[in-house]
Write a protein that holds these residues in place. Structure first.
Motif, PDB file in Angstrom:
ATOM      1  N   GLY A  41      82.704  12.160  33.152  1.00  0.00           N
ATOM      2  CA  GLY A  41      81.344  12.142  32.634  1.00  0.00           C
ATOM      3  C   GLY A  41      80.302  11.857  33.702  1.00  0.00           C
ATOM      4  O   GLY A  41      79.155  12.295  33.608  1.00  0.00           O
ATOM      5  N   ALA A  42      80.674  11.139  34.747  1.00  0.00           N
ATOM      6  CA  ALA A  42      79.727  10.776  35.805  1.00  0.00           C
ATOM      7  C   ALA A  42      79.707  11.761  36.968  1.00  0.00           C
ATOM      8  O   ALA A  42      78.809  11.701  37.806  1.00  0.00           O
ATOM      9  CB  ALA A  42      80.052   9.378  36.332  1.00  0.00           C
ATOM     10  N   VAL A  43      80.682  12.655  37.043  1.00  0.00           N
ATOM     11  CA  VAL A  43      80.742  13.603  38.163  1.00  0.00           C
ATOM     12  C   VAL A  43      79.497  14.478  38.255  1.00  0.00           C
ATOM     13  O   VAL A  43      78.949  14.654  39.349  1.00  0.00           O
ATOM     14  CB  VAL A  43      82.040  14.443  38.105  1.00  0.00           C
ATOM     15  CG1 VAL A  43      81.968  15.657  39.006  1.00  0.00           C
ATOM     16  CG2 VAL A  43      83.220  13.580  38.502  1.00  0.00           C
ATOM     17  N   PRO A  44      78.970  15.051  37.173  1.00  0.00           N
ATOM     18  CA  PRO A  44      77.752  15.859  37.306  1.00  0.00           C
ATOM     19  C   PRO A  44      76.576  15.051  37.863  1.00  0.00           C
ATOM     20  O   PRO A  44      75.773  15.576  38.642  1.00  0.00           O
ATOM     21  CB  PRO A  44      77.456  16.328  35.882  1.00  0.00           C
ATOM     22  CG  PRO A  44      78.756  16.279  35.178  1.00  0.00           C
ATOM     23  CD  PRO A  44      79.504  15.139  35.806  1.00  0.00           C
ATOM     24  N   ILE A  45      76.478  13.801  37.476  1.00  0.00           N
ATOM     25  CA  ILE A  45      75.402  12.951  38.024  1.00  0.00           C
ATOM     26  C   ILE A  45      75.653  12.709  39.510  1.00  0.00           C
ATOM     27  O   ILE A  45      74.734  12.772  40.331  1.00  0.00           O
ATOM     28  CB  ILE A  45      75.322  11.615  37.257  1.00  0.00           C
ATOM     29  CG1 ILE A  45      75.006  11.859  35.791  1.00  0.00           C
ATOM     30  CG2 ILE A  45      74.270  10.695  37.863  1.00  0.00           C
ATOM     31  CD1 ILE A  45      75.146  10.619  34.923  1.00  0.00           C
ATOM     32  N   ALA A  46      76.902  12.430  39.881  1.00  0.00           N
ATOM     33  CA  ALA A  46      77.233  12.148  41.282  1.00  0.00           C
ATOM     34  C   ALA A  46      77.033  13.367  42.171  1.00  0.00           C
ATOM     35  O   ALA A  46      76.683  13.236  43.348  1.00  0.00           O
ATOM     36  CB  ALA A  46      78.665  11.653  41.392  1.00  0.00           C
ATOM     37  N   LEU A  47      77.259  14.555  41.636  1.00  0.00           N
ATOM     38  CA  LEU A  47      77.077  15.776  42.427  1.00  0.00           C
ATOM     39  C   LEU A  47      75.620  16.225  42.472  1.00  0.00           C
ATOM     40  O   LEU A  47      75.263  17.082  43.279  1.00  0.00           O
ATOM     41  CB  LEU A  47      77.964  16.899  41.875  1.00  0.00           C
ATOM     42  CG  LEU A  47      79.471  16.655  41.993  1.00  0.00           C
ATOM     43  CD1 LEU A  47      80.241  17.797  41.336  1.00  0.00           C
ATOM     44  CD2 LEU A  47      79.879  16.486  43.444  1.00  0.00           C
ATOM     45  N   ALA A  51      67.985  19.407  36.938  1.00  0.00           N
ATOM     46  CA  ALA A  51      66.640  19.179  37.454  1.00  0.00           C
ATOM     47  C   ALA A  51      66.529  17.771  38.014  1.00  0.00           C
ATOM     48  O   ALA A  51      66.939  16.804  37.383  1.00  0.00           O
ATOM     49  CB  ALA A  51      65.628  19.379  36.329  1.00  0.00           C
ATOM     50  N   ASP A  52      66.012  17.693  39.223  1.00  0.00           N
ATOM     51  CA  ASP A  52      65.834  16.413  39.923  1.00  0.00           C
ATOM     52  C   ASP A  52      67.153  15.643  40.057  1.00  0.00           C
ATOM     53  O   ASP A  52      67.192  14.430  39.952  1.00  0.00           O
ATOM     54  CB  ASP A  52      64.783  15.561  39.213  1.00  0.00           C
ATOM     55  CG  ASP A  52      64.213  14.480  40.115  1.00  0.00           C
ATOM     56  OD1 ASP A  52      64.204  14.683  41.352  1.00  0.00           O
ATOM     57  OD2 ASP A  52      63.800  13.433  39.590  1.00  0.00           O
ATOM     58  N   GLY A  53      68.239  16.381  40.278  1.00  0.00           N
ATOM     59  CA  GLY A  53      69.559  15.764  40.413  1.00  0.00           C
ATOM     60  C   GLY A  53      69.703  14.900  41.648  1.00  0.00           C
ATOM     61  O   GLY A  53      70.478  13.949  41.655  1.00  0.00           O
ATOM     62  N   ALA A  54      68.946  15.228  42.686  1.00  0.00           N
ATOM     63  CA  ALA A  54      69.060  14.453  43.931  1.00  0.00           C
ATOM     64  C   ALA A  54      68.640  13.002  43.730  1.00  0.00           C
ATOM     65  O   ALA A  54      69.177  12.099  44.384  1.00  0.00           O
ATOM     66  CB  ALA A  54      68.225  15.097  45.025  1.00  0.00           C
ATOM     67  N   SER A  55      67.719  12.754  42.836  1.00  0.00           N
ATOM     68  CA  SER A  55      67.275  11.374  42.618  1.00  0.00           C
ATOM     69  C   SER A  55      68.285  10.573  41.783  1.00  0.00           C
ATOM     70  O   SER A  55      68.301   9.347  41.848  1.00  0.00           O
ATOM     71  CB  SER A  55      65.911  11.345  41.928  1.00  0.00           C
ATOM     72  OG  SER A  55      66.011  11.875  40.628  1.00  0.00           O
ATOM     73  N   ARG A  56      69.150  11.263  41.039  1.00  0.00           N
ATOM     74  CA  ARG A  56      70.166  10.562  40.243  1.00  0.00           C
ATOM     75  C   ARG A  56      71.505  10.463  40.955  1.00  0.00           C
ATOM     76  O   ARG A  56      72.415   9.781  40.482  1.00  0.00           O
ATOM     77  CB  ARG A  56      70.342  11.282  38.905  1.00  0.00           C
ATOM     78  CG  ARG A  56      69.149  11.141  37.984  1.00  0.00           C
ATOM     79  CD  ARG A  56      69.472  11.702  36.616  1.00  0.00           C
ATOM     80  NE  ARG A  56      69.881  13.100  36.674  1.00  0.00           N
ATOM     81  CZ  ARG A  56      69.089  14.124  36.414  1.00  0.00           C
ATOM     82  NH1 ARG A  56      67.859  13.918  36.067  1.00  0.00           N
ATOM     83  NH2 ARG A  56      69.550  15.363  36.496  1.00  0.00           N
ATOM     84  N   ARG A  57      71.667  11.126  42.083  1.00  0.00           N
ATOM     85  CA  ARG A  57      72.934  11.122  42.808  1.00  0.00           C
ATOM     86  C   ARG A  57      73.404   9.718  43.181  1.00  0.00           C
ATOM     87  O   ARG A  57      74.581   9.406  42.984  1.00  0.00           O
ATOM     88  CB  ARG A  57      72.829  11.998  44.056  1.00  0.00           C
ATOM     89  CG  ARG A  57      74.162  12.093  44.788  1.00  0.00           C
ATOM     90  CD  ARG A  57      74.105  13.041  45.945  1.00  0.00           C
ATOM     91  NE  ARG A  57      73.981  14.397  45.397  1.00  0.00           N
ATOM     92  CZ  ARG A  57      73.456  15.411  46.068  1.00  0.00           C
ATOM     93  NH1 ARG A  57      72.991  15.240  47.270  1.00  0.00           N
ATOM     94  NH2 ARG A  57      73.394  16.597  45.528  1.00  0.00           N
ATOM     95  N   PRO A  58      72.554   8.812  43.695  1.00  0.00           N
ATOM     96  CA  PRO A  58      73.036   7.461  44.011  1.00  0.00           C
ATOM     97  C   PRO A  58      73.592   6.723  42.789  1.00  0.00           C
ATOM     98  O   PRO A  58      74.580   5.999  42.898  1.00  0.00           O
ATOM     99  CB  PRO A  58      71.799   6.757  44.551  1.00  0.00           C
ATOM    100  CG  PRO A  58      70.923   7.846  45.059  1.00  0.00           C
ATOM    101  CD  PRO A  58      71.184   9.010  44.155  1.00  0.00           C
ATOM    102  N   LEU A  59      72.982   6.939  41.632  1.00  0.00           N
ATOM    103  CA  LEU A  59      73.483   6.327  40.399  1.00  0.00           C
ATOM    104  C   LEU A  59      74.888   6.839  40.086  1.00  0.00           C
ATOM    105  O   LEU A  59      75.791   6.064  39.774  1.00  0.00           O
ATOM    106  CB  LEU A  59      72.541   6.616  39.232  1.00  0.00           C
ATOM    107  CG  LEU A  59      73.043   6.184  37.847  1.00  0.00           C
ATOM    108  CD1 LEU A  59      73.137   4.675  37.770  1.00  0.00           C
ATOM    109  CD2 LEU A  59      72.141   6.740  36.772  1.00  0.00           C
ATOM    110  N   GLY A  60      75.078   8.143  40.165  1.00  0.00           N
ATOM    111  CA  GLY A  60      76.389   8.724  39.895  1.00  0.00           C
ATOM    112  C   GLY A  60      77.445   8.253  40.867  1.00  0.00           C
ATOM    113  O   GLY A  60      78.578   7.959  40.476  1.00  0.00           O
TER     114      GLY A  60
END
Length: 119
Positions: A41-47, A51-60
């Motif tokens: 479930g967290a892999v899409p956030i980590a990758l 939209a604006d996925g780069a800002s959520r990457r550290p969270l993932g």
């Protein structure tokens, strides 16, 4: 849960090492299944998809890294520390080490009542 399962087996008469080993084997599959589901479930956030996925990457990455570390602690550190604590507690709280028998009691058998019969 591993410790709880182990304590139940110890109460049934198993040795601490055997109880902890068997509890770890019994709980391995549910622990792995839960963690794998959370990681997937967290892999899409980590990758960083979407939209604006780069800002959520550290969270993932923090979620995935935390799950990996918690797996290591759950599967390796907890059973080993439980076994170690039980062994050290027995050694530290052994009444014979705290209040040793006087020399006369040791020579007479130590644990004998009146008439030389065991208590």
């Amino acid at each position: 849960m591993i410790v709880d399962f182990a304590l139940q087996r110890i109460a049934e008469g198993a040795t601490a090492e055997r109880a902890i080993h068997q509890a770890s084997i019994d709980r391995f599959r549910p622990i792995i299944m839960t963690t794998v589901a959370a990681v997937i479930g967290a892999v899409p956030i980590a990758l960083g998809y979407g939209a604006d996925g780069a800002s959520r990457r550290p969270l993932g990455l923090a979620i995935v890294g935390g799950l990996v570390v918690s797996q290591f602690i759950t599967l390796y550190i907890t059973p080993v520390s439980t076994c170690t604590w039980r062994t050290s507690r027995k050694k530290v709280l052994d009444p014979r080490r705290i209040l040793p028998l006087p020399p006369a009691s040791r020579a007479a058998g130590g644990n004998r009542g009146a008439g030389g019969t065991p208590r």
